[in-house]
Scaffold this active site. Structure first.
Site, mmCIF file in Angstrom:
data_model
loop_
_atom_site.group_PDB
_atom_site.id
_atom_site.type_symbol
_atom_site.label_atom_id
_atom_site.label_comp_id
_atom_site.label_asym_id
_atom_site.label_seq_id
_atom_site.Cartn_x
_atom_site.Cartn_y
_atom_site.Cartn_z
ATOM 1 N N CYS A 2 -4.238 9.146 19.536
ATOM 2 C CA CYS A 2 -2.806 9.472 19.609
ATOM 3 C C CYS A 2 -2.044 8.536 18.669
ATOM 4 C CB CYS A 2 -2.308 9.257 21.032
ATOM 5 S SG CYS A 2 -3.234 10.197 22.239
ATOM 6 N N ARG A 27 -3.642 11.223 11.603
ATOM 7 C CA ARG A 27 -4.547 10.830 12.694
ATOM 8 C C ARG A 27 -5.014 12.047 13.472
ATOM 9 N NH1 ARG A 27 -3.387 5.281 14.367
ATOM 10 N NH2 ARG A 27 -3.662 5.741 16.568
ATOM 11 N N TRP A 74 -3.565 13.332 20.860
ATOM 12 C CA TRP A 74 -4.909 13.864 20.615
ATOM 13 C C TRP A 74 -5.542 13.956 21.987
ATOM 14 C CZ3 TRP A 74 -7.976 15.689 16.687
ATOM 15 C CH2 TRP A 74 -9.331 15.773 16.937
ATOM 16 N N ASN A 100 -1.417 5.496 24.132
ATOM 17 C CA ASN A 100 -2.609 5.790 23.338
ATOM 18 C C ASN A 100 -3.755 5.062 24.010
ATOM 19 O OD1 ASN A 100 -4.449 6.519 21.413
ATOM 20 N ND2 ASN A 100 -3.813 4.961 19.927
ATOM 21 N N GLY A 101 -4.854 5.797 24.294
ATOM 22 C CA GLY A 101 -6.009 5.154 24.935
ATOM 23 C C GLY A 101 -6.520 5.995 26.088
ATOM 24 N N GLU A 477 -30.546 11.639 9.998
ATOM 25 C CA GLU A 477 -29.109 11.398 9.788
ATOM 26 C C GLU A 477 -28.916 10.420 8.639
ATOM 27 O OE1 GLU A 477 -26.508 12.714 10.356
ATOM 28 O OE2 GLU A 477 -24.937 11.218 10.111
ATOM 29 N N LYS A 481 -26.661 11.378 5.322
ATOM 30 C CA LYS A 481 -25.501 10.555 4.903
ATOM 31 C C LYS A 481 -25.606 10.206 3.430
ATOM 32 C CE LYS A 481 -22.787 10.885 7.437
ATOM 33 N NZ LYS A 481 -23.351 11.910 8.174
ATOM 34 N N GLU A 484 -25.090 13.396 1.171
ATOM 35 C CA GLU A 484 -23.794 14.092 1.138
ATOM 36 C C GLU A 484 -22.676 13.258 0.520
ATOM 37 O OE1 GLU A 484 -21.966 15.240 4.839
ATOM 38 O OE2 GLU A 484 -22.912 13.636 5.923
ATOM 39 N N HIS A 500 -50.460 11.942 4.292
ATOM 40 C CA HIS A 500 -50.978 13.326 4.206
ATOM 41 C C HIS A 500 -50.338 14.092 3.070
ATOM 42 C CE1 HIS A 500 -53.176 12.714 7.907
ATOM 43 N NE2 HIS A 500 -52.094 12.113 8.399
ATOM 44 N N LYS A 597 -15.035 19.760 5.965
ATOM 45 C CA LYS A 597 -15.165 18.993 7.213
ATOM 46 C C LYS A 597 -15.681 19.885 8.331
ATOM 47 C CE LYS A 597 -15.079 15.636 10.025
ATOM 48 N NZ LYS A 597 -16.194 14.673 9.951
HETATM 49 C C1 AGP Z 1 -22.012 15.564 8.628
HETATM 50 O O1 AGP Z 1 -21.711 14.362 7.938
HETATM 51 C C2 AGP Z 1 -21.408 16.769 7.949
HETATM 52 N N1 AGP Z 1 -20.028 16.648 7.806
HETATM 53 C C3 AGP Z 1 -21.877 18.064 8.575
HETATM 54 O O2 AGP Z 1 -23.290 18.064 8.587
HETATM 55 C C4 AGP Z 1 -21.413 18.321 10.023
HETATM 56 O O3 AGP Z 1 -22.047 17.418 10.899
HETATM 57 C C5 AGP Z 1 -21.809 19.746 10.416
HETATM 58 O O4 AGP Z 1 -21.141 20.634 9.546
HETATM 59 C C6 AGP Z 1 -21.481 20.096 11.865
HETATM 60 O O5 AGP Z 1 -20.096 20.030 12.054
HETATM 61 P P1 AGP Z 1 -19.545 20.062 13.587
HETATM 62 O O6 AGP Z 1 -20.109 18.860 14.240
HETATM 63 O O7 AGP Z 1 -18.057 20.043 13.457
HETATM 64 O O8 AGP Z 1 -20.063 21.311 14.221
#
Ligand code: AGP
Length: 602
Positions: A2, A27, A74, A100-101, A477, A481, A484, A500, A597
């Site tokens: 928030c 935010r 939020w 906020n919290g 993961e 990272k 991407e 293998h 996003k």
């Molecule tokens: C992760 O860094 C990416 N932005 C992407 O893989 C993301 O996790 C994926 O598109 C899933 O998004 P969501 O968690 O909003 O469903």
């Protein structure tokens, strides 16, 4: 998170507060509101939706005054709607509060006040603060605020107004940021610098449980014993754009640094009474003979870690499927299948599709999402929320970490119900989880070493992330990272599988990131490390164990942690490594090429 802003001074508070709320929009929020002291009553306007909705409301109610508080919400407790928006008032409308919290003991306080006949109007934890403050108020607002602060458990940043003390604005915080801005034109409170930067660069960063009393002509600070505190303001040197990132160069780094607080709030939010605990407690895991976790991207990789934790604790097999595969593979699902759906945005098209396909085939769906009111949150049979706040950077960091801890707690609760862990084991595991925020902070205190190592890795052609067991799970993961945000190809690989075939790719200069947090497999993964070094690789060794460093082997030493929860610490090192590689390459880290996003299309 928030956003809060408050003002007291010679000018009309309304335009200042509205402008400040707009500067906090980055935010993320789902509703907004304002309260000003207008003669004998508060003028209040609060609406679900954008700030434009609030402005339309203000045009109708036409309020003004020199003291006011504003809020962008939020949602964490209670869906986004007008009633749940802030400011919240006591039932006699004598006290107005923005918060906020997360208040962890809000239900107990609410029950006690309701037993005293106090009527609540919202589903939020924040309303409890306004009602309790009004309940305690007996002519001295600071006394009432001190009593409230002593009663609350959890995190808060508060702006408080009282009709009986109209010339002051009071503020207090614990585990959530709050600043006080001072100027000749009046004085301000805010969650973050951007909200007040146009008015002043002189700010006080409040400390936990300090009380600020703002008047038009000055600000005083007190401790909880009502003793005055002498403070010197700091001068902000940031630009507006820099301020939105909290002074960090990118939202991604800011969000990486927010993880200890996000972990703390998500853990608290899931262990204490509330929506998450209700959702988890109401699911009868013994009814199911199959568990599938389905998601996309990082959310799916959180599920891969979750698989290992569920299988180890619940002794049930768990399948993890990319949502885009699951939805079209004619999945083997029926009414004895539990499908766990993970999504930060709650709007990812493939994940929504997978959830609907599972429901169509009779499965029960349990969603883990970060956005209240999102499509997945609305349609799943059960929903638990991460408390990561808005995640602005495209690359997920704090939301991913919040997903991990929620999955850990889910696995523990299911294992308790299945009887595969006893009370002692449960207590031990919960204690371990409660220590994660502090241990995450320890990892973040050593970013300089990772930063240096990353600077020397920017010309890598391809990077291998290897691990065994749960270290293998988190390597996916780590690999994503790096890909991407730095555009360097990488691959996650089971350490024991290298020989293998894939080890043929290891040659002079190849970078291998090895994760080693499983004590009983340490010797095995270390022999994989020796194999790749002997073929010319250099290794970044991310481990809870100490090891001798050489010119080929560099160590990121993690705090000791239960191996099942070690991904919450190793992932921070992997996030930082990828971030600093990309930063050294000068790339657009918050908005990487080709990415969105939230992928709301197939
Ligand atoms: C992760 O860094 C990416 N932005 C992407 O893989 C993301 O996790 C994926 O598109 C899933 O998004 P969501 O968690 O909003 O469903």
């Amino acid at each position: 998170m928030c956003g809060i802003i408050g003002y007291t001074g010679k000018r009309d508070a309304v335009p200042i507060i509205i402008e400040g709320l707009k500067r906090l929009e980055y935010r993320g929020y789902d509703s907004a509101g304002i309260a000003v002291y207008a003669d004998e009553a508060f003028g209040v306007a609060k609406r679900k939706g954008r700030i434009a909705e609030l402005e339309a409301e203000l045009a109708k109610v036409n309020i003004s005054g020199n003291v006011g508080i504003g809020h962008t919400r939020w949602a964490t407790h209670g869906e986004p709607n007008d009633v749940n928006s802030h400011p919240h008032l006591g039932e006699k409308s004598r006290i107005a509060v923005v918060h906020n919290g997360i208040i962890e003991n809000y239900k107990q306080i609410k029950d006690t006040l309701e037993q005293k006949g106090i009527k609540f109007v919202s589903q939020t934890d924040s309303e409890v603060i306004a009602q309790l403050c009004e309940h305690y108020y007996d002519g001295d607002l600071m006394d009432a605020v001190i009593k409230v602060a002593n009663a609350l458990e959890g995190s808060y940043a508060l702006g408080i107004m009282c009709l009986d003390e109209p010339d002051i604005l009071m503020a207090i915080k614990k585990d959530n940021p709050l600043i006080v801005g001072i100027s000749d034109d009046g004085n301000f409170i805010a969650s973050d610098v951007p909200a007040i930067l146009p008015h002043t660069k002189q700010v006080h960063y409040m400390n936990d449980k300090e009380i600020a009393i703002l008047r038009a002509d000055g600000v005083d600070f007190f401790n909880m014993q009502k003793e005055p505190i002498v403070r010197k303001p700091e001068t902000i040197t940031w630009t507006m754009e820099g301020a939105e990132k909290g002074g960090y160069p990118h939202f991604m780094l800011k969000e990486i640094m927010e993880q200890p607080r996000v972990l703390k709030e998500t853990i608290a939010n899931t262990l204490m009474d509330g929506a998450n605990k209700t959702a988890i407690d109401s699911l009868d895991i013994s009814h199911f003979n199959k568990v599938i976790i389905t998601a996309c991207g990082s959310a799916c990789y959180a599920g891969v870690v979750g698989k290992y934790v569920f299988e180890r604790l619940c002794r049930i097999s768990v399948e993890v499927e990319f949502a885009s595969e699951f939805r079209y593979k004619d999945p083997i699902v029926d009414d004895k299948t539990l499908v766990i759906v993970v999504s930060q945005s709650g709007e990812t098209a493939d994940t929504i599709g997978a959830m609907r396909e599972a429901k169509k085939r009779g499965a029960t769906t349990f969603a883990i999402v970060n956005v209240i009111g999102s499509a997945i949150a609305r349609e799943a049979d059960y929903t638990a929320y991460t408390a990561a706040g808005p995640e602005i950077a495209v690359a997920s960091t704090k939301a991913f970490s919040a997903q991990l801890v929620l999955l850990y707690i889910l696995a523990i609760r299911f294992a308790q119900k299945l009887g595969t862990i006893d009370d002692a084991k449960t207590a031990e595991l919960i204690a371990e989880i409660n220590n994660l925020p502090e241990k995450a902070t320890e990892v973040l205190d050593h970013t300089d070493y990772i930063q240096k190592y990353a600077a020397g890795s920017i010309n890598s052609k391809s990077v291998f992330f290897i691990g065994r067991n749960i270290d293998y799970a988190i390597s996916f993961e780590g690999s994503l990272k790096l890909k991407e945000i730095s555009y360097i190809h990488s691959e996650a690989y089971a350490g024991g599988e290298l020989k293998h075939g894939t080890i043929a790719l290891i040659e002079e200069g190849v970078l291998v990131v090895a994760i080693a947090c499983c004590p009983n497999l340490y010797g095995k993964i270390f022999s994989n490390v020796e194999q790749v070094i002997s073929r010319g690789a250099r290794v970044l060794f991310v481990s809870t164990e100490d090891t001798k460093q050489t010119d080929k082997l560099s160590l990121v030493k993690l705090p000791q942690v239960h191996e099942l929860f070690s991904p919450s610490l190793s992932v921070i090192a992997l996030q930082l490594f990828s971030y600093y590689v990309a930063a050294n390459k000068g790339l657009d880290i918050d908005k990487p090429r080709n990415l969105a996003k939230s992928v709301t299309v197939e």
